[in-house]
Design a protein around this motif. Structure first.
Motif, mmCIF file in Angstrom:
data_model
loop_
_atom_site.group_PDB
_atom_site.id
_atom_site.type_symbol
_atom_site.label_atom_id
_atom_site.label_comp_id
_atom_site.label_asym_id
_atom_site.label_seq_id
_atom_site.Cartn_x
_atom_site.Cartn_y
_atom_site.Cartn_z
ATOM 1 N N LYS A 157 49.384 37.252 44.103
ATOM 2 C CA LYS A 157 47.971 36.912 43.914
ATOM 3 C C LYS A 157 47.355 37.851 42.883
ATOM 4 C CE LYS A 157 43.455 37.805 44.856
ATOM 5 N NZ LYS A 157 42.640 39.009 45.003
ATOM 6 N N GLY A 184 36.099 36.999 48.172
ATOM 7 C CA GLY A 184 37.415 37.635 48.316
ATOM 8 C C GLY A 184 38.463 36.703 48.914
ATOM 9 N N ASP A 229 42.544 36.261 48.489
ATOM 10 C CA ASP A 229 43.520 37.051 49.252
ATOM 11 C C ASP A 229 44.044 36.216 50.420
ATOM 12 O OD1 ASP A 229 42.891 39.282 47.658
ATOM 13 O OD2 ASP A 229 41.317 39.951 49.034
ATOM 14 N N LYS A 286 36.648 46.312 50.314
ATOM 15 C CA LYS A 286 36.811 44.925 49.859
ATOM 16 C C LYS A 286 38.146 44.657 49.175
ATOM 17 C CE LYS A 286 34.764 45.268 45.325
ATOM 18 N NZ LYS A 286 34.120 44.556 44.270
HETATM 19 MG MG MG Z 1 39.089 40.626 45.990
#
Ligand code: MG
Ligand code: ADP
Ligand code: ASP
Length: 407
Positions: free
Chosen positions: A7, A151, A154, A209
């Motif tokens: 990723k 986010g 992820d 984060k």
């Molecule tokens: Mg991120």
């Protein structure tokens, strides 16, 4: 042949040059004999840009339409990366969430993945292609586009790694691993070679984060080996692993901060059974997640009730509280959006007394006032004035991590 999920976050694909750099890495992984599935985020800043556009049109944008818009960021980067890989002479194909079929529930803006149909990905891999998947997005049962929360790429990556039983899920980002605290505000932060799923979960929940909380939950649930590392270098990063005995020896493994909450106080609520329920039920019904709550009893039979909510929801929360305040005879409502929650996290805390006390002493020495406190088995959190965040992180890091051991 091993299957690897990689990723790449927004900074890693932030410019065309960086997209090309990622393409080289992906192709090298493929040429080393692996099957490769790549998950990409939108180019750096793009999700914020799109959000701002939506807000220019509608103050509180309709959530379904907002997801249609936000998902476009990852569509762009998935396509650009696939082109860059093809330009290097490899076969590659991009998929959007609905094309893979990453099915989620219908909670726009923070949807949860329910299932992944890996058929098309497996077919493409079998055909020798590198697969590029747009992160952060899915589709609900009815075919509506959903996004997984900030986010969320992820989580797309870890979920795909689990669904494909990948040998590893590599999270490439702009730091070379998980640090004892955010290296961008604490120059003495140290990289961790390993961190337990539980500690990482707590750190992510408390604001670190570097990984989205749900990605860590999924990694733990499906025992996905996750390696957080830099897209700009080849150094080894941080592995998420099961907890082992050596970890208990470390009292505090991380310091985190979260500036995304606001504090609301309902003043002089009569001290009667049922009033907390009257306040928090409509807030829960509005889908607002309340974090910390404290209640201060006073001698005149009233209490001040203080709680925190995500900053993005505080206006909604305030209007709900204003509506019920007269019915519960509260004397008023105040709000403070300029707060931060600073936490220390470590599995070693379970076996040690005095960690919270030391944290309070360290903050007191720094002249930092504590407004709220909450603890769990492996963390202590305090709410402080936002302007002291960096200072608090540094003094706590110094006391608990640089001078580890002395309580
Ligand atoms: Mg991120
Ligand atoms: P990406 O765009 O690659 O997903 P993010 O910005 O979401 O990257 O996450 C990486 C950032 O997380 C780092 O740049 C760093 O500032 C921040 N961060 C916060 N806490 C930590 C920590 N404990 N270790 C590493 N990075 C952290
Ligand atoms: N682009 C999304 C965000 O900025 C998802 C991600 O980067 O993981 O939150």
């Amino acid at each position: 042949m091993a299957l690897v999920v990689q990723k790449y976050g927004g900074t890693s694909v932030g410019t065309i040059e960086r997209v090309k750099n990622v393409a080289h890495r992906v192709v090298a992984t493929k040429e080393a004999g692996n099957e490769v599935v790549v998950v990409v985020s939108a180019m750096a800043g793009e999700t914020n840009r799109l959000l701002a556009l939506a807000r220019e049109v509608m103050e509180a944008p309709d959530e379904r339409e907002s997801d249609v818009l936000l998902a476009s960021g990852e569509q762009v980067s998935a396509s650009l990366l696939t082109l860059a890989i093809k330009d290097l002479g490899q076969h590659a194909r991009s998929f959007l969430g609905y094309q893979v079929r990453i099915e989620t529930d219908s909670t726009y803006g923070r949807a949860r993945i329910k299932s992944i149909d890996a058929t098309r990905i497996l077919r493409a891999l079998k055909g020798g292609e590198i697969v590029v998947v747009a992160g952060f997005q899915g589709v609900d049962e009815e075919g509506n586009i959903t996004t997984l929360g900030r986010g969320g790429s992820d989580t797309s990556a870890v979920a795909l790694a689990a669904a494909l039983s990948a040998g590893a899920c590599e999270i490439y980002t702009d730091v070379d691993g998980v640090y004892t605290t955010d290296p961008s505000i604490c120059p003495n932060a140290r990289k961790l070679a390993r961190i337990s799923y539980d500690e990482m979960l707590e750190m992510a929940s408390m604001g670190a984060k570097v990984l989205q909380i749900r990605s860590v939950e999924l990694a733990k649930k499906f025992s996905v080996p996750v390696h957080v590392r830099s897209s700009f270098s080849d150094v080894a990063g941080t592995w998420l692993v099961e907890e082992d005995e050596s970890m208990d020896a470390v009292l505090v493994s991380g310091v985190t901060y979260d500036k995304n909450e606001a504090k609301i106080t309902v003043l002089k609520v009569p001290d009667r059974p049922g009033l907390a329920a009257q306040i928090f039920t409509p807030i829960a019904e509005a889908n607002i997640v309340v974090d910390m709550i404290i209640q201060n009893a006073s001698e005149d039979g009233t209490t001040d009730l203080t709680f925190t909510v995500p900053k993005e929801d505080y206006k909604k929360a305030i209007s709900i509280v204003h509506e019920i305040a007269p019915a519960i005879q509260a004397k008023g409502v105040t709000v403070d959006p300029n707060i931060a929650k600073v936490s220390i996290v470590g599995v070693g805390m379970r076996a040690h007394a005095g960690v919270a006390a030391k944290m309070f002493q360290v903050l007191a020495r720094g002249g930092i006032n504590i407004e709220m406190i909450s603890t769990s088995e492996i963390k202590v959190s305090v709410v402080i004035d936002e302007k002291y965040t960096e200072l608090a992180v540094r003094v706590l890091h110094e006391a608990f991590i640089e001078n580890q051991g002395s309580l």
